[in-house]
Scaffold this motif. Structure first.
Motif, mmCIF file in Angstrom:
data_model
loop_
_atom_site.group_PDB
_atom_site.id
_atom_site.type_symbol
_atom_site.label_atom_id
_atom_site.label_comp_id
_atom_site.label_asym_id
_atom_site.label_seq_id
_atom_site.Cartn_x
_atom_site.Cartn_y
_atom_site.Cartn_z
ATOM 1 N N UNK A 145 -23.835 -8.713 -56.158
ATOM 2 C CA UNK A 145 -22.499 -8.118 -56.150
ATOM 3 C C UNK A 145 -21.412 -9.143 -56.416
ATOM 4 N N UNK A 146 -21.501 -10.301 -55.760
ATOM 5 C CA UNK A 146 -20.511 -11.348 -55.992
ATOM 6 C C UNK A 146 -20.554 -11.834 -57.443
ATOM 7 N N UNK A 147 -21.747 -11.945 -57.998
ATOM 8 C CA UNK A 147 -21.870 -12.360 -59.397
ATOM 9 C C UNK A 147 -21.252 -11.318 -60.334
ATOM 10 N N UNK A 148 -21.459 -10.040 -60.022
ATOM 11 C CA UNK A 148 -20.904 -8.979 -60.872
ATOM 12 C C UNK A 148 -19.381 -8.957 -60.797
ATOM 13 N N UNK A 149 -18.838 -9.176 -59.606
ATOM 14 C CA UNK A 149 -17.377 -9.209 -59.459
ATOM 15 C C UNK A 149 -16.793 -10.376 -60.250
ATOM 16 N N UNK A 150 -17.412 -11.542 -60.120
ATOM 17 C CA UNK A 150 -16.942 -12.720 -60.864
ATOM 18 C C UNK A 150 -16.999 -12.452 -62.362
ATOM 19 N N UNK A 151 -18.091 -11.824 -62.810
ATOM 20 C CA UNK A 151 -18.250 -11.526 -64.232
ATOM 21 C C UNK A 151 -17.205 -10.528 -64.717
ATOM 22 N N UNK A 152 -16.966 -9.475 -63.925
ATOM 23 C CA UNK A 152 -15.989 -8.460 -64.318
ATOM 24 C C UNK A 152 -14.573 -9.023 -64.354
ATOM 25 N N UNK A 153 -14.220 -9.807 -63.346
ATOM 26 C CA UNK A 153 -12.872 -10.367 -63.299
ATOM 27 C C UNK A 153 -12.648 -11.329 -64.463
ATOM 28 N N UNK A 154 -13.694 -12.098 -64.816
ATOM 29 C CA UNK A 154 -13.561 -13.021 -65.947
ATOM 30 C C UNK A 154 -13.341 -12.267 -67.248
ATOM 31 N N UNK A 155 -13.845 -11.034 -67.321
ATOM 32 C CA UNK A 155 -13.658 -10.232 -68.529
ATOM 33 C C UNK A 155 -12.226 -9.746 -68.694
ATOM 34 N N UNK A 197 -18.230 5.354 -52.705
ATOM 35 C CA UNK A 197 -19.457 4.689 -52.270
ATOM 36 C C UNK A 197 -19.185 3.585 -51.248
ATOM 37 N N UNK A 198 -17.909 3.360 -50.935
ATOM 38 C CA UNK A 198 -17.512 2.285 -50.006
ATOM 39 C C UNK A 198 -18.099 0.944 -50.446
ATOM 40 N N UNK A 199 -18.029 0.698 -51.756
ATOM 41 C CA UNK A 199 -18.624 -0.508 -52.342
ATOM 42 C C UNK A 199 -17.523 -1.399 -52.908
ATOM 43 N N UNK A 200 -17.134 -2.465 -52.188
ATOM 44 C CA UNK A 200 -16.055 -3.339 -52.670
ATOM 45 C C UNK A 200 -16.406 -4.071 -53.958
ATOM 46 N N UNK A 201 -17.718 -4.244 -54.220
ATOM 47 C CA UNK A 201 -18.118 -4.916 -55.449
ATOM 48 C C UNK A 201 -17.843 -4.052 -56.678
ATOM 49 N N UNK A 202 -17.584 -2.769 -56.453
ATOM 50 C CA UNK A 202 -17.202 -1.874 -57.552
ATOM 51 C C UNK A 202 -15.701 -1.625 -57.540
ATOM 52 N N UNK A 203 -15.140 -1.276 -56.365
ATOM 53 C CA UNK A 203 -13.731 -0.865 -56.381
ATOM 54 C C UNK A 203 -12.743 -2.033 -56.480
ATOM 55 N N UNK A 204 -13.114 -3.227 -56.048
ATOM 56 C CA UNK A 204 -12.170 -4.357 -56.150
ATOM 57 C C UNK A 204 -11.905 -4.750 -57.605
ATOM 58 N N UNK A 205 -12.945 -5.078 -58.408
ATOM 59 C CA UNK A 205 -12.667 -5.453 -59.795
ATOM 60 C C UNK A 205 -12.078 -4.309 -60.610
ATOM 61 N N UNK A 208 -8.431 -3.934 -59.904
ATOM 62 C CA UNK A 208 -7.668 -4.889 -60.716
ATOM 63 C C UNK A 208 -7.537 -4.364 -62.143
ATOM 64 N N UNK A 209 -8.642 -3.828 -62.667
ATOM 65 C CA UNK A 209 -8.610 -3.266 -64.012
ATOM 66 C C UNK A 209 -7.654 -2.093 -64.127
ATOM 67 N N UNK A 210 -7.569 -1.274 -63.080
ATOM 68 C CA UNK A 210 -6.638 -0.142 -63.074
ATOM 69 C C UNK A 210 -5.196 -0.610 -63.126
ATOM 70 N N UNK A 211 -4.885 -1.648 -62.342
ATOM 71 C CA UNK A 211 -3.530 -2.205 -62.346
ATOM 72 C C UNK A 211 -3.187 -2.762 -63.730
ATOM 73 N N UNK A 212 -4.129 -3.494 -64.327
ATOM 74 C CA UNK A 212 -3.898 -4.037 -65.669
ATOM 75 C C UNK A 212 -3.734 -2.912 -66.689
#
Length: 240
Positions: A145-155, A197-205, A208-212
């Motif tokens: 999950x942490x790796x996926x968040x880092x990858x998504x944010x870098x995108x 799903x109460x999954x921060x690894x999905x809703x956090x990145x 951010x994408x929604x705000x952008x």
């Protein structure tokens, strides 16, 4: 008492339906983004040259899809199969784009891209191996999950670049409305799915994408009305 008439059961069913609907919507909007580079690659095929187009977004895109695909697999994160399905489709598209790019690239670019492709495939294999051998649920989900968040944010570097370009040029030529709208709707859908799903690894990145996405739409509205020059052509480089 009939389960179908149980308010708790009805609430759970409605919750599940809304969650699945958000996941399906996210898949559909993501596919719009995955197909957006097709005009670029039609041009590459016609000219038999990659010209000045960069292949890096598709390398990063493939790695991102592979990591998120692995995160969505039941063996890592049960109950979020929509994440696996959309990223499997994304990985297929990115692989096709990279194959076309490598075929038509000049020798120096070809060697570089093949090297990068092998590197990300090796990185993904290592991630999968480590997550299976060294971690047990739920720590496996946390690790990936942490790796996926880092990858998504870098995108998000690409949308930030587009936003910066619009502000500098006062033109929305390089930030098409429909692509910005699809980006916003996809991020919003997966943000909602992650919240269900109460999954921060999905809703956090995706938050951010929604705000952008909102920022992109606001900028599009402002600059297209203040300066004109709107464009509905797809971007030449995908940031999916």
């Amino acid at each position: 008492m009939d389960t179908a008439m149980n308010p708790t059961g009805l609430l759970f069913t409605a919750f599940s339906v809304c969650s699945d609907a958000a996941g399906i919507a996210g898949n559909l909007f993501a596919i719009v983004l995955f197909v957006s580079p097709i005009p670029t690659f039609r041009r590459i095929i016609r000219s038999k040259s990659t010209e000045q187009f960069s292949g890096l977004p598709y390398v990063y895109g493939l790695l991102n899809c592979l990591i998120c695909l692995w995160y969505g697999m039941p063996i890592v994160s049960p109950g979020i199969i929509h994440i696996a399905t959309v990223n499997s489709v994304g990985a297929i598209f990115q692989s096709i784009y990279l194959t076309i790019y490598i075929i038509h690239a000049e020798k120096a670019k070809k060697v570089k891209m093949i090297g990068l492709l092998l590197a990300i495939l090796a990185a993904f294999i290592i991630i999968a191996f480590v997550s299976l051998k060294l971690f047990e649920p739920p720590n496996r989900q946390i690790f990936v999950g942490y790796l996926s968040v880092f990858s998504l944010i870098s995108m998000f570097a690409s949308p930030l670049f587009a936003i910066n370009l619009v502000i500098k040029t006062r033109s929305v030529e390089f930030m098409p409305f429909y692509l910005s709208l699809a980006t916003f709707l996809m991020s919003l859908s997966f943000f909602t799915f992650g919240m269900f799903k109460s999954d921060p690894f999905i809703f956090v990145p995706n938050g951010i994408g929604t705000v952008l996405g909102i920022i992109q739409l606001v900028l599009y509205y402002y600059y297209s009305n203040a300066y004109g020059g709107g464009s509905t052509e797809p971007l030449l480089e995908s940031y999916v």
